[in-house]
Design a protein around this motif. Structure first.
Motif, mmCIF file in Angstrom:
data_model
loop_
_atom_site.group_PDB
_atom_site.id
_atom_site.type_symbol
_atom_site.label_atom_id
_atom_site.label_comp_id
_atom_site.label_asym_id
_atom_site.label_seq_id
_atom_site.Cartn_x
_atom_site.Cartn_y
_atom_site.Cartn_z
ATOM 1 N N MET A 1 0.839 -1.190 0.000
ATOM 2 C CA MET A 1 0.000 0.000 0.000
ATOM 3 C C MET A 1 0.879 1.247 0.000
ATOM 4 N N LYS A 2 0.497 2.201 -0.814
ATOM 5 C CA LYS A 2 1.233 3.458 -0.886
ATOM 6 C C LYS A 2 0.343 4.596 -0.397
ATOM 7 N N VAL A 3 0.924 5.449 0.432
ATOM 8 C CA VAL A 3 0.207 6.601 0.978
ATOM 9 C C VAL A 3 0.997 7.853 0.638
ATOM 10 N N ARG A 4 0.325 8.823 0.075
ATOM 11 C CA ARG A 4 0.950 10.106 -0.238
ATOM 12 C C ARG A 4 0.267 11.183 0.596
ATOM 13 N N VAL A 5 1.044 11.912 1.390
ATOM 14 C CA VAL A 5 0.518 13.060 2.118
ATOM 15 C C VAL A 5 0.500 14.244 1.161
ATOM 16 N N LEU A 6 -0.686 14.633 0.742
ATOM 17 C CA LEU A 6 -0.818 15.777 -0.159
ATOM 18 C C LEU A 6 -0.705 17.086 0.611
ATOM 19 N N GLY A 7 -1.361 17.138 1.762
ATOM 20 C CA GLY A 7 -1.302 18.323 2.610
ATOM 21 C C GLY A 7 -1.282 17.894 4.060
ATOM 22 N N SER A 8 -0.504 18.573 4.890
ATOM 23 C CA SER A 8 -0.331 18.147 6.282
ATOM 24 C C SER A 8 -0.732 19.202 7.299
ATOM 25 N N GLY A 9 -1.171 20.365 6.816
ATOM 26 C CA GLY A 9 -1.545 21.438 7.729
ATOM 27 C C GLY A 9 -3.015 21.390 8.104
ATOM 28 N N ALA A 10 -3.369 22.138 9.143
ATOM 29 C CA ALA A 10 -4.772 22.288 9.523
ATOM 30 C C ALA A 10 -5.415 23.358 8.647
ATOM 31 N N GLY A 11 -6.660 23.717 8.948
ATOM 32 C CA GLY A 11 -7.356 24.742 8.178
ATOM 33 C C GLY A 11 -6.565 26.040 8.124
ATOM 34 N N GLY A 12 -6.395 26.573 6.928
ATOM 35 C CA GLY A 12 -5.593 27.779 6.758
ATOM 36 C C GLY A 12 -4.179 27.501 6.311
ATOM 37 N N GLY A 13 -3.710 26.257 6.506
ATOM 38 C CA GLY A 13 -2.351 25.915 6.106
ATOM 39 C C GLY A 13 -1.310 26.625 6.949
ATOM 40 N N PHE A 14 -0.056 26.535 6.492
ATOM 41 C CA PHE A 14 1.061 27.153 7.213
ATOM 42 C C PHE A 14 2.087 27.679 6.222
ATOM 43 N N PRO A 15 2.392 28.998 6.275
ATOM 44 C CA PRO A 15 1.804 29.982 7.188
ATOM 45 C C PRO A 15 0.386 30.359 6.763
ATOM 46 N N GLN A 16 -0.438 30.690 7.733
ATOM 47 C CA GLN A 16 -1.793 31.144 7.424
ATOM 48 C C GLN A 16 -1.720 32.576 6.907
ATOM 49 N N TRP A 17 -2.538 32.865 5.910
ATOM 50 C CA TRP A 17 -2.419 34.122 5.155
ATOM 51 C C TRP A 17 -2.482 35.379 6.018
ATOM 52 N N TYR B 1 4.549 15.843 6.517
ATOM 53 C CA TYR B 1 4.866 17.026 5.721
ATOM 54 C C TYR B 1 4.315 16.815 4.310
ATOM 55 N N ASP B 2 4.075 17.886 3.615
ATOM 56 C CA ASP B 2 3.551 17.798 2.255
ATOM 57 C C ASP B 2 4.535 17.041 1.370
ATOM 58 N N GLY B 3 4.034 16.039 0.646
ATOM 59 C CA GLY B 3 4.880 15.236 -0.226
ATOM 60 C C GLY B 3 5.436 13.986 0.436
ATOM 61 N N MET B 4 5.167 13.805 1.721
ATOM 62 C CA MET B 4 5.641 12.611 2.425
ATOM 63 C C MET B 4 5.030 11.369 1.795
ATOM 64 N N GLU B 5 5.834 10.324 1.626
ATOM 65 C CA GLU B 5 5.348 9.069 1.064
ATOM 66 C C GLU B 5 5.577 7.944 2.065
ATOM 67 N N ILE B 6 4.561 7.122 2.228
ATOM 68 C CA ILE B 6 4.579 6.028 3.204
ATOM 69 C C ILE B 6 4.304 4.736 2.462
ATOM 70 N N ASP B 7 5.169 3.756 2.608
ATOM 71 C CA ASP B 7 4.990 2.444 2.002
ATOM 72 C C ASP B 7 4.665 1.435 3.091
ATOM 73 N N LEU B 8 3.556 0.750 2.932
ATOM 74 C CA LEU B 8 3.159 -0.271 3.908
ATOM 75 C C LEU B 8 3.061 -1.643 3.232
#
Length: 304
Positions: A1-17, A297-304
């Protein structure tokens, strides 16, 4: 199984605008060791070609453009994203559906009946999408029973309800229902390997802990470091649990919970811009590292 973290921030992202907290200002000025983050979303596949998207954040276009496995490969209009599973109906997890309106076929969306209701009334994305690509809704069970998704080979999904509040716009904001927020177990059928995904956890119920203990990787709520983080930052008086998030620190916080999950790879996601763990040189980050907890983090890849 492959997992890709597309986004890792909460609402608003980081830095928030519009945020000038220590983290946001520090990142902009190059004064802290941190990386920017878009709003939380992951994608899961068994063959690196056909993917299930978990949540559709407002940053979905940027996230998919950075993710080559999801790029169009067959014909003039195409995508590696074959289905979408929504954890809840929060704005930061659903607004990206509007960007996906250009699909040439209806979006295959898996979500609870309560999420469908919210997205048909208080925030009527499903009705809006009827004027574009349309939506095929598939109801996710809340009893932990498994289901498969057409076009996604070798993966089985199990969903269960979590204690949480519906979004502010929901018709039942102050009347919580089962299915307002869900946790998901993704199992690779051929290997038995399991991922547990729950970016919003306000309480560790027995079935939640059981799912975490049976998983090979847990990707769970890392929103706040401490209960009164927002008031300490001078932003508002809301406490972490009031917002549906279990903080990492404290005698009953996420760190202590994850100590009871010894066999799994442990990763925090949905990190709020105020959380000191975003600073990779912070003592809070070292505390996590010392107990074997990672920060997504954004772009993190996890192989299970």
């Amino acid at each position: 199984m492959k997992v890709r973290v597309l986004g890792s921030g909460a609402g608003g992202g980081f830095p928030q605008w519009n945020c000038n907290c220590r983290n946001c200002s520090g990142l902009r000025r190059g004064q802290i060791n941190a990386r920017s983050r878009t709003q939380s979303s992951i994608a899961v596949s068994s063959d690196n070609e056909n993917w299930v998207l978990f949540n559709a954040s407002p940053d979905i276009r940027t996230q998919l453009e950075a993710f080559t496995a999801a790029h169009p490969k067959h014909g003039i209009r195409d995508s590696g994203i074959k289905a979408i599973l929504l954890i809840d109906s929060q704005i930061d997890h659903t607004t990206g559906l509007l960007t996906l309106r250009e699909s040439t076929r209806p979006l295959e969306i898996y979500c609870s009946e309560m999420v469908k209701q919210d997205l048909s009334t208080g925030f009527p994305l499903f009705k809006m999408l009827e004027h574009y690509c349309g939506v095929n809704h598939h109801s996710t069970p809340l009893d932990g029973s498994g289901f498969t998704i057409s076009g996604i080979d070798d993966l089985r999904f199990y969903t269960h309800s979590l204690k949480s509040k519906a979004p502010p716009y929901s018709p039942h904001r102050h009347d919580p229902h089962a299915g307002d927020n869900i946790g998901v177990v993704v199992e690779q059928i051929s290997s038995g390997r399991k991922l547990y995904y729950a970016p919003g956890l306000g309480e560790i119920e027995p079935h939640v802990l059981a799912a975490m203990q049976q998983a090979d990787c847990v990707l769970v709520d890392g929103t706040f470091w401490q209960e009164d983080e927002m008031s300490r930052a001078g932003i508002c008086d809301k406490r972490a649990r009031d917002m549906g998030h279990l903080p990492q620190s404290g005698s009953d916080g996420m760190i202590e919970v994850l100590k009871n999950v010894p066999k799994a790879r442990k990763i925090l996601i949905h990190i709020n811009n105020t959380n000191p763990i975003l600073d990779e040189d912070s003592p809070e980050r070292k505390t996590l590292t010392d107990v074997g907890i990672e920060v997504a983090y954004d772009g993190m890849e996890i192989d299970l």
